[in-house]
Design a protein around this motif. Structure first.
Motif, short mmCIF file in Angstrom:
data_model
loop_
_atom_site.label_atom_id
_atom_site.label_comp_id
_atom_site.label_asym_id
_atom_site.label_seq_id
_atom_site.Cartn_x
_atom_site.Cartn_y
_atom_site.Cartn_z
N LYS A 178 2.48 11.13 -5.41
CA LYS A 178 2.36 9.85 -4.91
C LYS A 178 1.66 9.03 -6.19
CE LYS A 178 2.04 10.20 -0.07
NZ LYS A 178 1.70 9.62 1.27
N MET A 179 0.77 9.65 -7.09
CA MET A 179 0.12 9.01 -7.99
C MET A 179 1.34 8.71 -9.17
SD MET A 179 -3.03 8.50 -7.34
CE MET A 179 -2.31 7.90 -5.68
N GLY A 180 2.00 9.77 -9.30
CA GLY A 180 2.99 9.37 -10.11
C GLY A 180 4.12 8.19 -9.74
N GLU A 181 4.43 8.27 -8.39
CA GLU A 181 5.35 7.20 -8.11
C GLU A 181 4.43 5.77 -8.22
OE1 GLU A 181 5.95 8.01 -3.94
OE2 GLU A 181 7.45 9.56 -4.20
N ALA A 182 3.30 5.80 -8.04
CA ALA A 182 2.24 4.69 -8.39
C ALA A 182 2.32 4.10 -9.56
CB ALA A 182 1.00 4.83 -7.77
N GLN A 207 -8.63 12.92 3.37
CA GLN A 207 -7.30 12.74 3.39
C GLN A 207 -6.19 12.79 2.55
OE1 GLN A 207 -5.96 11.99 7.15
NE2 GLN A 207 -8.25 12.65 7.21
N TYR A 208 -6.03 14.08 2.08
CA TYR A 208 -5.25 14.48 0.83
C TYR A 208 -4.07 13.84 0.75
CZ TYR A 208 -9.18 17.80 -0.42
OH TYR A 208 -10.26 18.47 -0.45
N ARG A 209 -3.43 13.78 1.92
CA ARG A 209 -2.07 13.30 1.92
C ARG A 209 -1.84 11.89 1.70
NH1 ARG A 209 1.81 16.73 4.31
NH2 ARG A 209 0.82 18.66 5.03
N THR A 210 -2.89 11.12 1.69
CA THR A 210 -2.97 9.64 1.67
C THR A 210 -3.93 9.23 0.24
OG1 THR A 210 -2.66 9.34 3.85
CG2 THR A 210 -3.13 7.47 2.57
N PRO A 211 -3.39 9.44 -0.94
CA PRO A 211 -4.51 9.36 -1.98
C PRO A 211 -4.23 7.84 -2.43
CG PRO A 211 -2.39 10.43 -2.92
CD PRO A 211 -2.41 10.40 -1.26
N TYR A 212 -5.24 7.29 -3.04
CA TYR A 212 -5.17 5.77 -3.54
C TYR A 212 -5.55 5.97 -4.97
CZ TYR A 212 -5.32 4.65 1.37
OH TYR A 212 -4.84 4.51 2.55
N VAL A 260 0.89 -1.23 0.10
CA VAL A 260 -0.01 0.04 -0.18
C VAL A 260 0.89 1.13 -0.10
CG1 VAL A 260 -1.77 1.27 1.23
CG2 VAL A 260 -2.05 -1.26 1.11
N SER A 261 1.93 1.18 0.69
CA SER A 261 2.64 2.47 0.76
C SER A 261 3.47 2.81 -0.11
CB SER A 261 3.54 2.32 2.26
OG SER A 261 4.50 1.03 1.99
N THR A 262 3.83 1.89 -1.27
CA THR A 262 4.74 2.27 -2.29
C THR A 262 3.81 2.37 -3.70
OG1 THR A 262 5.29 -0.04 -2.55
CG2 THR A 262 6.91 1.58 -1.29
N TYR A 263 2.87 1.39 -3.73
CA TYR A 263 1.94 1.30 -4.90
C TYR A 263 0.67 2.01 -4.74
CZ TYR A 263 4.72 -2.55 -6.61
OH TYR A 263 6.08 -3.12 -7.20
#
Length: 772
Positions: free
Chosen positions: A570-574, A605-610, A502-505
């Motif tokens: 984070k979305m780019g990293e995913a 929770q803007y800092r934790t997008p999925y 979850v934390s990286t993908y």
């Protein structure tokens, strides 16, 4: 010689992996039961016992069970045809067919003219005069069946089914006969073989949870079983000598392999390791490994010992030397860049080493936090670069090499193992993974707890509680093969999502999937990441609230500038993570970026997008997903090459990156592309979006988010990949370009780099400027 031995071990490990990857709660993936009796039998008790046996198999073992009454006319051909039809859907290697016969048997000793007969297995509808059929002529055909067959014969002279000049019992058939040759057995009733068999089977399953036929025969042969005749048993031929019956679960569950402990078993061999010995080892391990063993791997101890003498630096250098030139150069350059960044950060802190922290200097705490944050981002960048190089190693392109790398303790804690697991599933999908609703979909009730403004909904599922579900629909007119193929892709997708972190993908943890036949859709089930934040809400819905497209009772706060950068980074990293592992998403839109919130009107929770919307994602080399069920606005986010119906180009990573560029525009202007460019879309179509967005937002994004952000956005939108051609380049150069040209530029700049007098960060962008 050593190379040949290693090849044999690799082949053995591959076979063992396939064996232990399946759900070993049952030896068989498919089981069917056929209960036979005569239609015109002279004793109704045979029908009564057939019904009792069907109840046992159906309710206790939960096996699909069929009763068939043999007709008096053309009985041989009718039974032969029925057995062929019964066995046809059970042709897979891990299948079991159970056939029970209850009725009369003929002695087949002397005919009406006094001639001696061969005393074979002959079945009869009546005790005296009536229809008969030669079972011994049908039984050998069972040898053509790929799986195992269990024969339960409750008739007089039942043991004669094993009598022949040749072996009439095929090697894949286990026979349990009520009595021996020339012996009669009691008729239906409390002392019959079938009644005693059911009673003993129920007791055994209640006590042990399963039953083995050879053990059941032993129990029935004891005096306290009170059978008039001792049953006769013939076991299987080969590595497995007797069939084990395990109940099927009440509802099928996804097989998730897990390990809680490991043991090392050393096997010493007298002779050289050849193919014959490898096959014997495989039979031994697959047949006798306890059910709780989740994985077995054979290691060439001598080779491993020699290899382990290398020091870690030399092994690392060896792996780097095996990489493509592009990967080696990127790792070296990233390492040098990392050292420069680290040296710069340390130097900036050096002057503060003598600061008295007890004085509560907030500025210094902020500086330290910024240094640690930058250090974490730089370490993550270095990890991604090394990960890409490792995944592209020529030596990691086979299933066994991937399995070895996953189990390599030197890679633990590096984050690379997660990507290796995903690549393993992407390149070598498991043969079979059960869906959660495969067996009895009607018995699996679900309750939708709340309406959703995201591609995932919150539902309550028995056994899981409140979870998140993402649905993918298909046409009710689709052929069964098409729906089955889609189910196979869902199998693989669920398996990939289960091993992703979850934390990286940046995706919720997948629990499994199910097939809802009634509504023609599949469902992916996800664990709720945060039970305090229960309501999923999409970025698209947040933008629509703030631009006035939807009306809500209570508005929600906008994200800060820092939170906007966190979302897109984070979305780019995913996206890069999934591309590196060999998957394209095919649905990068603000619809599919999801936050959780405590309730309606509260701050997401803007800092934790999925990243969600995986219903159409696939491996790189699979065909692109069917787009017939996409929402209308989804086509707005598609690359111009994908706008035709059907598209002329298959979906690639470049098309995901283009869609991400449109999301970057939405986050920068805090409005949706359809709302900003509605008139242009209506007038020129979705294919015109690319040029219009580039033309009308260049300069404006720089003002709102900074130069680096705008450059990253334009890079995604304009698709500057002309020098990237072959497969290796796509895998390496495209990932490298995305890392350098996009992700690094999406790191949050310091306020002194961005803020200028009079600038405003939170003002909504006016769509009229674009629609002129």
């Amino acid at each position: 010689m050593e190379d040949n031995a290693q090849k044999s071990i690799d082949r053995l490990n591959l076979a063992l992996q396939e064996h232990f990857d399946r759900d070993r709660a049952n030896d068989y993936d498919t089981i069917g039961v056929l209960i036979l009796s005569w239609k015109d039998a002279d004793d109704d008790g045979y029908g009564t016992e057939a019904r009792a046996l069907k109840t046992f198999f159906k309710n206790v073992l939960r096996y699909p069970t069929t009763r068939y009454e043999i007709p008096s006319e053309d009985s041989f051909w009718a039974l032969d045809e029925k057995i062929n039809a019964f066995l046809k859907p059970l042709r897979k290697s891990r299948s079991l067919a159970i056939i029970h016969y209850g009725g009369h048997g003929d002695s087949n000793f002397i005919d009406y003219e006094g001639k001696r007969l061969p005393r074979l297995g002959v079945w009869a509808a009546r005790a005296f005069e009536g229809p008969e059929l030669n079972w011994s002529a049908i039984q050998p055909k069972l040898g053509n069946f790929n799986g195992h067959v269990l024969l339960l014969l409750d008739c007089c002279f039942a043991g004669q089914a094993a009598r022949s000049s040749d072996r009439v019992i095929p090697s894949n058939v286990e026979l349990l006969a009520a009595c021996a040759m020339g012996v009669q057995t009691p008729p239906p009733g409390e002392n019959s073989f079938t009644t005693k068999w059911i009673q003993e089977a129920e007791r055994t399953i209640a006590r042990k949870g399963s039953l083995v036929l050879s053990e059941l025969h032993h129990a029935l042969s004891k005096g306290d079983a009170r059978l008039a005749q001792t049953p006769v048993h013939w076991g299987l031929q080969g590595r497995q000598i007797s069939i084990r019956l395990d109940p099927f679960p009440a509802s099928a569950s996804t097989c998730v392999r897990s390990h809680s402990a490991s043991l090392a078993l050393q096997v010493l061999i007298r002779d050289t390791l050849d193919d014959e010995l490898v096959d014997d080892l495989r039979d031994w391990l697959e047949t006798h490994a306890p059910r709780k063993v989740s994985s077995v791997q054979v290691v060439n101890h001598l080779k491993n010992f020699i290899f382990s003498q290398e020091t870690p630096p030399s092994r690392s250098r060896k792996h780097i030397e095996e990489m493509e030139t592009e990967s080696r150069e990127e790792i070296h350059s990233t390492w040098e860049w990392f050292k420069v960044k680290l040296r710069s950060g340390v130097n900036s802190l050096a002057v503060d080493l003598s600061v008295d922290w007890s004085s509560g200097d907030i500025a210094e705490e902020v500086r330290l936090d910024q240094f640690l944050g930058d250090l974490e981002l730089n370490i993550q960048t270095l990890q991604r670069v090394v990960e890409r190089g490792v995944l592209a190693l020529p030596s990691l392109q086979t299933k066994m090499s991937l399995l070895d790398a996953i189990d390599n303790p030197n890679l633990e804690g590096t984050g690379i193992v997660d990507a290796l697991r995903i690549k393993l599933i992407a390149c070598f999908p498991p043969e079979r993974t059960q869906s959660l609703l495969q067996a009895q979909p009607s018995s699996f009730s679900r309750t939708v707890t709340k309406s959703s403004t995201a591609p995932i909904v919150e539902e309550n599922h028995p056994g899981y509680g409140n979870i998140l579900v993402e649905y993918k629909s298909y046409s009710g007119n689709s052929e069964a093969s098409s729906a089955s193929g889609c189910g196979g892709k869902m199998n693989r997708l669920a398996a990939v999502l289960q091993v992703s972190i979850v934390s990286t993908y940046h995706t919720p943890k997948c629990l499994g999937w199910f097939h809802d036949l009634a509504t023609c859709r599949f469902g992916l089930m996800f664990a709720k990441p945060d039970f305090q934040q229960s309501d999923p809400i999409s970025l698209r819905h947040v933008l629509d609230i703030h631009n006035g497209s939807v009306t809500v009772r209570r508005s929600i706060p906008k994200p800060s500038l820092e939170e906007r950068f966190i979302i897109v980074r984070k979305m780019g990293e995913a996206i890069l993570k999934w591309h590196t592992a060999g998957w394209v998403h095919q649905g990068i839109t603000s619809h599919n970026i999801v936050f959780l919130q405590a309730g309606s009107g509260s701050s997401p929770q803007y800092r934790t997008p999925y990243l969600c919307g995986f219903g159409f994602s696939r491996r790189l080399h699979e065909e692109s997903a069917d787009q017939r069920f996409l929402q209308p606005d989804f086509k707005t986010y598609m690359h111009p090459q994908r706008q035709d119906s059907p598209p002329k180009f298959r979906h690639t990573e470049r098309h995901d990156i283009y869609s991400f560029g449109l999301v970057l525009v939405e986050v920068a202007l805090w409005d949706t592309i359809p709302n900003l460019f509605r008139k242009i879309i209506d007038r020129k179509g979705n294919a015109a979006i690319q040029n219009e967005v580039v033309k009308r937002t260049t300069g404006l994004i720089r003002h709102l988010m900074g130069d680096a952000y705008e450059q990253a956005t334009l890079y995604c939108l304009m698709g500057q990949f002309s020098d990237i051609q072959d497969e290796v380049d796509v895998r390496l150069k495209l990932a490298k370009a995305f890392e350098h040209q996009v992700l690094r530029r999406l790191a949050l700049p310091s306020a002194t780099h961005l803020v200028t007098p009079g600038s405003s960060w939170g003002e909504p962008y006016q769509s009229s400027k674009h629609d002129e």
